[in-house]
Structure formats: structure tokens, C-alpha cells
Design a protein around this motif. Structure first.
Motif, short mmCIF file in Angstrom:
data_model
loop_
_atom_site.label_atom_id
_atom_site.label_comp_id
_atom_site.label_asym_id
_atom_site.label_seq_id
_atom_site.Cartn_x
_atom_site.Cartn_y
_atom_site.Cartn_z
N TYR A 20 0.83 -1.21 0.00
CA TYR A 20 0.00 0.00 0.00
C TYR A 20 0.86 1.26 0.00
N VAL A 21 1.87 1.28 0.87
CA VAL A 21 2.73 2.46 0.97
C VAL A 21 3.44 2.72 -0.36
N LEU A 22 3.95 1.67 -0.98
CA LEU A 22 4.70 1.85 -2.22
C LEU A 22 3.79 2.24 -3.38
N LEU A 23 2.61 1.63 -3.46
CA LEU A 23 1.76 1.82 -4.63
C LEU A 23 0.81 3.02 -4.49
N ASP A 24 0.25 3.20 -3.30
CA ASP A 24 -0.65 4.35 -3.13
C ASP A 24 0.12 5.60 -2.74
N GLY A 25 1.37 5.42 -2.29
CA GLY A 25 2.17 6.56 -1.87
C GLY A 25 2.44 7.53 -2.99
N PHE A 26 2.77 7.02 -4.18
CA PHE A 26 3.13 7.95 -5.26
C PHE A 26 1.91 8.70 -5.78
N ASP A 27 0.72 8.05 -5.82
CA ASP A 27 -0.41 8.81 -6.34
C ASP A 27 -0.95 9.79 -5.30
N LEU A 28 -0.79 9.48 -4.01
CA LEU A 28 -1.08 10.50 -2.99
C LEU A 28 -0.08 11.65 -3.10
N GLY A 29 1.17 11.31 -3.40
CA GLY A 29 2.19 12.34 -3.58
C GLY A 29 1.88 13.25 -4.76
N VAL A 30 1.39 12.68 -5.84
CA VAL A 30 0.98 13.49 -6.99
C VAL A 30 -0.13 14.46 -6.57
N GLY A 31 -1.05 13.97 -5.76
CA GLY A 31 -2.12 14.85 -5.29
C GLY A 31 -1.63 15.98 -4.41
N ILE A 32 -0.60 15.70 -3.59
CA ILE A 32 -0.08 16.71 -2.68
C ILE A 32 0.53 17.89 -3.44
N ILE A 33 1.20 17.61 -4.56
CA ILE A 33 1.83 18.69 -5.33
C ILE A 33 0.96 19.16 -6.49
N PHE A 34 -0.26 18.67 -6.57
CA PHE A 34 -1.12 18.90 -7.73
C PHE A 34 -1.40 20.38 -7.97
N LEU A 35 -1.72 21.12 -6.90
CA LEU A 35 -2.11 22.52 -7.07
C LEU A 35 -0.93 23.44 -7.35
N GLN A 36 0.28 22.94 -7.23
CA GLN A 36 1.45 23.79 -7.50
C GLN A 36 1.60 24.09 -9.00
N GLY A 165 6.57 13.97 8.19
CA GLY A 165 7.60 13.20 7.48
C GLY A 165 7.03 12.38 6.35
N LEU A 166 5.85 11.79 6.57
CA LEU A 166 5.25 10.98 5.51
C LEU A 166 4.77 11.85 4.36
N VAL A 167 4.36 13.07 4.64
CA VAL A 167 4.00 14.00 3.57
C VAL A 167 5.22 14.23 2.66
N PHE A 168 6.37 14.43 3.25
CA PHE A 168 7.61 14.58 2.47
C PHE A 168 7.90 13.29 1.70
N GLY A 169 7.73 12.14 2.37
CA GLY A 169 8.03 10.87 1.71
C GLY A 169 7.15 10.61 0.52
N TYR A 170 5.84 10.82 0.67
CA TYR A 170 4.93 10.59 -0.45
C TYR A 170 5.14 11.63 -1.56
N THR A 171 5.50 12.85 -1.17
CA THR A 171 5.80 13.86 -2.18
C THR A 171 7.00 13.46 -3.01
N LEU A 172 8.00 12.88 -2.36
CA LEU A 172 9.16 12.36 -3.10
C LEU A 172 8.73 11.25 -4.05
N GLN A 173 7.88 10.35 -3.58
CA GLN A 173 7.38 9.28 -4.45
C GLN A 173 6.61 9.85 -5.63
N GLY A 174 5.73 10.81 -5.36
CA GLY A 174 4.91 11.37 -6.43
C GLY A 174 5.72 12.15 -7.45
N SER A 175 6.70 12.92 -6.99
CA SER A 175 7.51 13.72 -7.92
C SER A 175 8.41 12.84 -8.78
#
Length: 334
Positions: A20-36, A165-175
Motif C-alpha cells: 500500500y505504501v509503495l503503490l498508493d504513496g506515489f499517487d497520494l504524492g501526486v495529489g499533494i503537489i497537484f495545485l502547485q 515526514g510521511l508528507v515529504f516521503g509521499y511527495t518524493l514518491q509522487g515527484s
């Protein structure tokens, strides 16, 4: 004589959390930086990069939660009351995010509203998951196998720090995912975000690595006593190597390597978590065997899992293979 399936189920539960962390992490990360990004075409491209796989990724969350409830019911009864509100926030975030995926494409929809819902849901779900993780590491007050704390124990410095910290981690995955899946200006921007986020991820890993041994003598003894110090030393060393390699790969305009390195960082962090907390399923007192259901229940649940798990794994590999390559405005995946 009944089989001892507790270690097997512990491995399956760990697999579900990790997937879950590996697969859903990157698409949550994409959402976190989406509005930028302000260009609607770029936002559509970011959505398209995760649209084919995002909903299935959350299947691992359902699998893990079901396994915890059915196989380790005592741990479930301890953990859920302690993190009830973060889990509620996580589910609300995932709900808003899922609805935003569909509603933002409806003709006449208020697209800006659903764009904000996609961002807000992603950020809220990620932060809440980090709080759950921090509460789990911090431990649960248990007496006679029952939770004796409050539903606000999660509101403490360490769980809140792990949320950030997890926000940073998922953002790294998403970017890094966007680096791999997009081209042009959007890809260059994603590289910049990944470089900046990597610094935060490294600082978070260092902070947790220092904090946890200082507040928990058991974890300190696990890592720093001999011969454990020798056996476990590859984990921090490899973490440093991967972080350096990720930075170099971003500077050299690699496309796939940054995402693989970010996955590697999560794998090493997860292995460090297991090393620190094994064999506890609700630290610091409730072990896997103490929290387990009856062996007959384990055997019964294993029958269904033996059929479901291979299907889940095959679908993961098949879907990511089908939707490999770059995503583009004119042709979708290419």
C-alpha cells in the motif's frame, strides 16, 4: 497438531502495508503537489498518470485491515481505539480524493473545487497515515490485553512529526513518479520538487533514527548491542547510498532510477521499522502470538488468502505493465 501460521500472517500483513505504501504513496504524492501547477493541461496530465492504477492500489489497505482484524483481533482492539480519529480523517481524505477523480471531469463541473478536493484529500490522508505510523512506533498503553489510553494519545509531538515526514516521503514518491511518466517542462519541474523534497525525507529519517533509541531503551539495545550493530549496520549505510544515488540520478536527468531509489528508501525504512519493533504487533507489550486468533481461524482465513493474494499480485504486475511508458496529452499512454 495445528500449524503455527502466526509468522506467515505477520509476513502477509507486512506485505499488505508495504504494498500500500509503495503503490498508493506515489499517487497520494501526486495529489499533494497537484495545485502547485496552474496549467489545466498539466494538471490533467498529472491525473492521467495515476488514473489507471490509483483505485486498485487501495485494495492493499483493505487487505491489511481485514487481516489485522481477523488474524490479530486483540491487536485490532488495541490499535483502532488509539488511532480512531486519524483513521477517520484518512478515510475522509481518501473519500474526497476518490470523488474528485471522477467529478472533475464531468461536463459543467466546478473543476477548481474538485481540484482542491483532490489536493486536500491527498494531503489529509497522507498526514493521517503518518500519525498512525508515529502512534504505532510510540506504542500503546495496554493492561490485561486491553487498551487503557485515550483516543487522543496520537496528538503528541512524535506522531505529528511522522505525519509531516510521511508528507515529504509521499511527495518524493509522487515527484519521482512524474519524472518517470512525463516529459518537458512538467518533468523538469518534478525533478526540482524531488530534489527539494529529498532533503526533507533525509532529515526525517535522521530525526526518527535518533529519537526512537533515545526514548525507548529496547530499541536502542536492538540496534546498538553487539552483534546486532554489525548485522543491522547495512540498513543506515544503504539508506545513505540510495539517497546520494537518487540525488545524482536527478542531476543527471535519469528518468526511472529516481523512482526506483525512492522505492528503495521506503523499503529500507520499512525494514528498519521491523527490526525495531519485532515481534510486537502493538508495541511495546503485545506480541504477535499474544494478539493472535486461534490456529483454526488462521487456517480457515489462509484458504481464501491463498486464492486472493496471487490474483492481487498478478493484477498489480499486469496493470503496471499495460500502462507503462509516458503519458501524453494526445495519445494517453505511449
Amino acid at each position: 497438531m495445528a500449524l503455527d501460521l502466526v509468522p506467515v500472517w505477520a509476513g502477509l500483513l507486512a506485505l499488505a502495508v508495504l504494498m500500500y505504501v509503495l503503490l498508493d504513496g506515489f499517487d497520494l504524492g501526486v495529489g499533494i503537489i497537484f495545485l502547485q501547477r496552474t496549467d489545466d493541461r498539466e494538471r490533467d496530465l498529472m491525473i492521467s498518470s495515476v488514473a489507471p492504477v490509483w483505485d486498485f492500489n487501495e485494495t492493499w489497505l483493505v487487505f491489511g485491515g481485514t487481516a489485522l482484524m481477523g488474524v490479530f483481533p486483540v491487536a485490532f482492539a488495541v490499535i483502532i481505539p488509539a488511532v480512531y480519529f486519524p483513521i477517520l480523517l484518512m478515510l475522509l481524505g481518501l473519500l474526497f480524493r476518490g470523488v474528485a477523480f471522477e467529478f472533475r471531469e464531468v461536463v459543467g463541473a466546478r473543476k477548481q473545487l474538485w481540484n482542491r478536493a483532490f489536493f486536500g484529500g491527498s494531503l489529509l490522508a497522507t498526514f493521517a497515515q503518518g500519525i498512525v505510523l508515529g502512534t504505532f512506533i510510540h506504542g500503546f498503553p495496554v493492561k490485561d490485553g486491553q487498551f487503557v489510553g485515550t483516543s487522543w494519545d496520537w496528538f503528541a509531538p512524535f506522531p505529528l512529526m511522522t505525519g509531516v515526514g510521511l508528507v515529504f516521503g509521499y511527495t518524493l514518491q509522487g515527484s519521482t513518479w512524474l519524472v518517470m511518466k512525463t516529459e518537458g517542462e512538467l518533468q523538469r519541474w518534478a525533478r526540482m520538487i524531488a530534489r527539494r523534497t529529498l532533503a526533507g525525507v533525509v532529515l526525517f529519517i535522521v530525526a526518527v533514527s535518533i529519537w526512537t533509541p533515545l526514548v525507548d531503551p529496547r530499541i536502542a539495545a536492538r540496534w546498538f548491542s553487539l552483534p546486532n550493530l554489525i548485522f543491522f549496520s547495512p540498513v543506515p549505510l544503504l539508506t545513505a547510498v540510495l539517497a546520494w544515488q537518487l540525488l545524482r540520478s536527478l542531476q543527471r536527468d535519469h528518468e526511472v532510477v529516481p523512482f526506483l531509489c525512492s522505492i528503495g528508501l521506503f523499503l529500507l525504512a520499512f525494514s528498519g521499522l521491523i527490526i525495531s519493533l519485532w515481534p510486537y504487533v502493538a508495541p511495546p507489550t503485545l506480541t504477535l502470538h499474544a494478539a493472535a486468533a486461534s490456529p483454526l481461524s488462521h487456517e480457515f482465513l489462509m484458504i481464501g488468502t491463498a486464492f486472493i493474494l496471487p490474483v492481487l499480485l498478478m493484477y498489480v504486475f499486469w496493470s503496471y505493465w499495460v500502462f507503462r511508458g509516458k503519458v501524453r496529452h494526445d495519445t494517453g499512454y505511449h
